[in-house]
Scaffold this motif. Structure first.
Motif, PDB file in Angstrom:
ATOM      1  N   PHE A   9       6.472   7.010   5.732  1.00 46.50           N
ATOM      2  CA  PHE A   9       6.821   5.488   5.250  1.00 46.50           C
ATOM      3  C   PHE A   9       7.668   5.537   4.148  1.00 46.50           C
ATOM      4  CE2 PHE A   9       4.569   2.586   8.020  1.00 46.50           C
ATOM      5  CZ  PHE A   9       3.747   3.385   8.934  1.00 46.50           C
ATOM      6  N   THR A  41       7.899   3.303   1.049  1.00 43.37           N
ATOM      7  CA  THR A  41       7.269   1.875   0.436  1.00 43.37           C
ATOM      8  C   THR A  41       7.762   1.678  -0.860  1.00 43.37           C
ATOM      9  OG1 THR A  41       5.515   3.366  -0.304  1.00 43.37           O
ATOM     10  CG2 THR A  41       5.011   3.095   1.878  1.00 43.37           C
ATOM     11  N   LYS A  76       2.587  -2.283  -1.800  1.00 42.59           N
ATOM     12  CA  LYS A  76       2.362  -1.651  -0.463  1.00 42.59           C
ATOM     13  C   LYS A  76       1.174  -0.762  -0.398  1.00 42.59           C
ATOM     14  CE  LYS A  76       6.099  -3.328   1.062  1.00 42.59           C
ATOM     15  NZ  LYS A  76       6.589  -4.195   2.164  1.00 42.59           N
ATOM     16  N   SER A  77       0.235  -1.063  -1.308  1.00 43.92           N
ATOM     17  CA  SER A  77      -0.971  -0.025  -1.163  1.00 43.92           C
ATOM     18  C   SER A  77      -1.906  -0.278   0.138  1.00 43.92           C
ATOM     19  CB  SER A  77      -1.646  -0.028  -2.458  1.00 43.92           C
ATOM     20  OG  SER A  77      -2.126  -1.301  -2.737  1.00 43.92           O
ATOM     21  N   GLU A 120      -1.049   1.752   2.942  1.00 37.89           N
ATOM     22  CA  GLU A 120      -1.423   3.223   2.733  1.00 37.89           C
ATOM     23  C   GLU A 120      -3.100   3.123   3.013  1.00 37.89           C
ATOM     24  OE1 GLU A 120      -0.480   5.636  -0.601  1.00 37.89           O
ATOM     25  OE2 GLU A 120       1.575   4.276  -0.693  1.00 37.89           O
ATOM     26  N   ASP A 121      -3.898   2.170   2.753  1.00 38.79           N
ATOM     27  CA  ASP A 121      -5.350   1.941   2.906  1.00 38.79           C
ATOM     28  C   ASP A 121      -5.616   1.768   4.288  1.00 38.79           C
ATOM     29  OD1 ASP A 121      -5.773   2.212   0.178  1.00 38.79           O
ATOM     30  OD2 ASP A 121      -6.084   0.226   0.051  1.00 38.79           O
ATOM     31  N   TYR A 122      -4.620   1.042   5.185  1.00 38.80           N
ATOM     32  CA  TYR A 122      -4.920   0.980   6.579  1.00 38.80           C
ATOM     33  C   TYR A 122      -4.973   2.067   7.355  1.00 38.80           C
ATOM     34  CZ  TYR A 122      -4.153  -0.703  11.200  1.00 38.80           C
ATOM     35  OH  TYR A 122      -4.264  -0.827  12.556  1.00 38.80           O
ATOM     36  N   ASP A 174      -6.115   5.059   6.198  1.00 37.86           N
ATOM     37  CA  ASP A 174      -7.293   5.818   6.201  1.00 37.86           C
ATOM     38  C   ASP A 174      -8.462   5.742   7.159  1.00 37.86           C
ATOM     39  OD1 ASP A 174      -6.223   6.968   3.745  1.00 37.86           O
ATOM     40  OD2 ASP A 174      -7.115   5.700   2.537  1.00 37.86           O
ATOM     41  N   ILE A 192       1.025  11.787   8.096  1.00 39.01           N
ATOM     42  CA  ILE A 192       1.678  10.818   7.786  1.00 39.01           C
ATOM     43  C   ILE A 192       1.987  10.928   6.203  1.00 39.01           C
ATOM     44  CG2 ILE A 192      -0.631   9.517   6.888  1.00 39.01           C
ATOM     45  CD1 ILE A 192       0.799   6.779   7.828  1.00 39.01           C
ATOM     46  N   TYR A 233       4.046   9.133   2.706  1.00 36.49           N
ATOM     47  CA  TYR A 233       4.465   8.067   1.807  1.00 36.49           C
ATOM     48  C   TYR A 233       5.453   8.418   0.777  1.00 36.49           C
ATOM     49  CZ  TYR A 233       0.424   6.189   4.120  1.00 36.49           C
ATOM     50  OH  TYR A 233      -0.666   5.724   4.979  1.00 36.49           O
ATOM     51  N   ARG A 259       8.446   6.933  -2.066  1.00 32.99           N
ATOM     52  CA  ARG A 259       8.617   5.441  -2.767  1.00 32.99           C
ATOM     53  C   ARG A 259      10.022   5.460  -2.862  1.00 32.99           C
ATOM     54  NH1 ARG A 259       3.677   3.084  -5.313  1.00 32.99           N
ATOM     55  NH2 ARG A 259       4.808   1.418  -6.460  1.00 32.99           N
TER      56      ARG A 259
END
Ligand code: UTP
Length: 296
Positions: A56, A58, A62-63, A66-68, A70, A101, A103, A105
Motif C-alpha cells: 500500500f 499511503t 490513512k491510519s 492500516e488498522d483495518y 489488523d 502487507i 505500507y 508512505r
C-alpha cells in the motif's frame, strides 16, 4: 516460463477531494460499499488472481486503513462467545498474514506514477500488478484474474480497458490501438487525459495494470505530464516499442467509486446482488421511482 505475478501495489495516497468533507477523516478506500470497505473488494480480487504480497502506498491520515487489516482479538472472542460464527468467519477473512502487507508512505501527492515508483524497492525486478481500489469491478471471474491469464500469453505490460463515451475521454488515459484482437488490443500510443478532440480512441484505461519492472525505471526520470503530475500512463507508454503494451477489455461491470455518482450506483448494484438485501431494496427503489414519476 514467465515470472508469476505475486505482488500488487495499491496506491491510496491521493487526497480524495471529490469526497470532502467525508475524506477529511475517513480514507476514501475505507468508505463502505454495503458492508465492506472499498479496499476489501480490491484485496479479494487480488487474492483470486494469485497475489501474495500487498503493497500500500499511503499518506497522512490513512491510519484507519492500516488498522483495518489488523486482527481484532477482542471482537473475535466476543463473536465466538455469542455463537455468531458466520460473522466471525467473515471477519477473519479480512485478516492479513504477518509480512504479507507493507505500507510505504508517499510524502507528497505528486501523481499516480510517483506513488507506484515509491514501491520500487519492494517490487525489485519482477512483473507486478497495480490496483486502484476506487475502481470496483463486479465480474464472474475477477478482473485481475482475467488479466493474469491473458498476460501469461502476452507478457509485456497490460492495462484493463473499456470503451467510454467520447466526451468523457478527457478523464482517462486513452489507448491508441494498433491491432484490435477482440478482448485484447495491442497499443501504439497512450495519452493521459487528452482533450476530447485529440483523443485517439474512446478505449480508456481502468485501474488494473500488470507491469514490467522497466516501468519503474522509466519513473526514475520523474517526468511530469498531464496536470503537472508524474503520470503512470506516460511511464507505461515508454514501453510500447520496448517490452510491449496491451489493453485488455475485461468482462464485468466497472463502477467509478472515486466519484459520488459511481459510488451511489455501486451501492445500489451491490445491494441488489445480495440475497439478504435485494427484496427490501428493490421495494424501496420502486416506491422512490413511483414518487419521482408522479412528481413529474
Ligand atoms: P485520483 O485521481 O482519483 O485522485 O487518483 P484522488 O486524490 O484519489 O481523488 P480526487 O480526484 O481528489 O477526488 C487515482 C488513484 O491514485 C492514487 C489515489 O489514491 C487513487 O487511488 N494517487 C493519486 C496516489 O496514490 N498518489 C498521488 O499522488 C495521486
Amino acid at each position: 516460463m514467465r515470472n508469476k505475478v505475486t505482488k500488487a501495489v495499491f496506491p491510496v495516497a491521493g487526497l480524495g477531494t471529490r469526497f470532502l468533507p467525508a475524506t477529511k477523516s475517513v480514507p476514501k478506500e475505507i468508505m463502505t460499499l454495503v458492508d465492506r470497505p472499498l479496499v476489501q473488494y480490491a484485496i479479494d480480487e487480488a487474492r483470486a488472481a494469485g497475489i501474495k504480497e500487498f503493497i500500500f502506498i499511503t499518506s497522512r491520515g490513512k491510519s484507519a486503513l492500516e488498522d483495518y487489516f489488523d486482527q481484532s482479538p477482542i471482537l473475535e472472542q466476543e463473536l465466538r462467545k455469542k455463537g455468531k460464527l458466520d460473522i466471525l468467519e467473515d471477519l477473519k477473512s479480512t485478516n492479513m498474514e504477518s509480512g504479507a502487507i507493507a505500507y510505504m508512505r508517499q510524502h507528497k501527492a505528486l501523481g499516480l506514477g510517483h506513488a507506484v515508483w515509491c514501491a520500487r524497492r519492494l517490487i525489485g525486478d519482477e512483473p507486478f500488478a497495480v490496483m486502484l481500489p476506487d475502481d470496483v469491478i463486479s465480474a464472474e471471474k475477477p478482473c485481475l484474474q482475467q488479466m493474469v491469464e491473458a498476460y501469461e500469453e502476452t507478457g509485456g505490460n497490460m492495462v484493463a480497458a473499456m470503451e467510454v463515451p467520447y466526451d468523457k475521454a478527457s478523464s482517462y488515459g486513452i489507448l491508441d490501438v494498433k491491432d484490435d484482437m477482440g478482448a485484447m488490443v495491442s497499443v501504439k500510443g497512450m495519452v493521459e487525459k487528452p482533450n476530447v478532440e485529440d483523443a485517439p480512441s474512446n478505449l480508456a484505461v481502468i485501474g488494473r495494470y500488470i507491469l514490467d519492472p522497466a516501468v519503474l525505471r522509466n519513473l526514475n526520470k520523474k517526468q511530469t505530464g498531464a496536470g503537472g503530475e508524474i503520470q503512470l500512463t506516460d511511464a507505461i507508454a515508454q514501453e510500447i516499442d520496448a517490452t510491449g503494451v496491451y489493453g485488455y477489455r475485461f468482462r464485468g461491470q466497472r463502477f467509478d467509486c472515486g466519484s459520488k455518482a459511481g459510488f451511489l450506483q455501486a451501492t445500489v448494484a451491490f445491494g441488489l446482488a445480495r440475497d439478504d438485501l435485494k427484496d427490501d431494496l428493490r421495494g424501496f427503489l420502486d416506491s422512490v421511482m413511483q414518487i419521482e414519476n408522479a412528481a413529474e
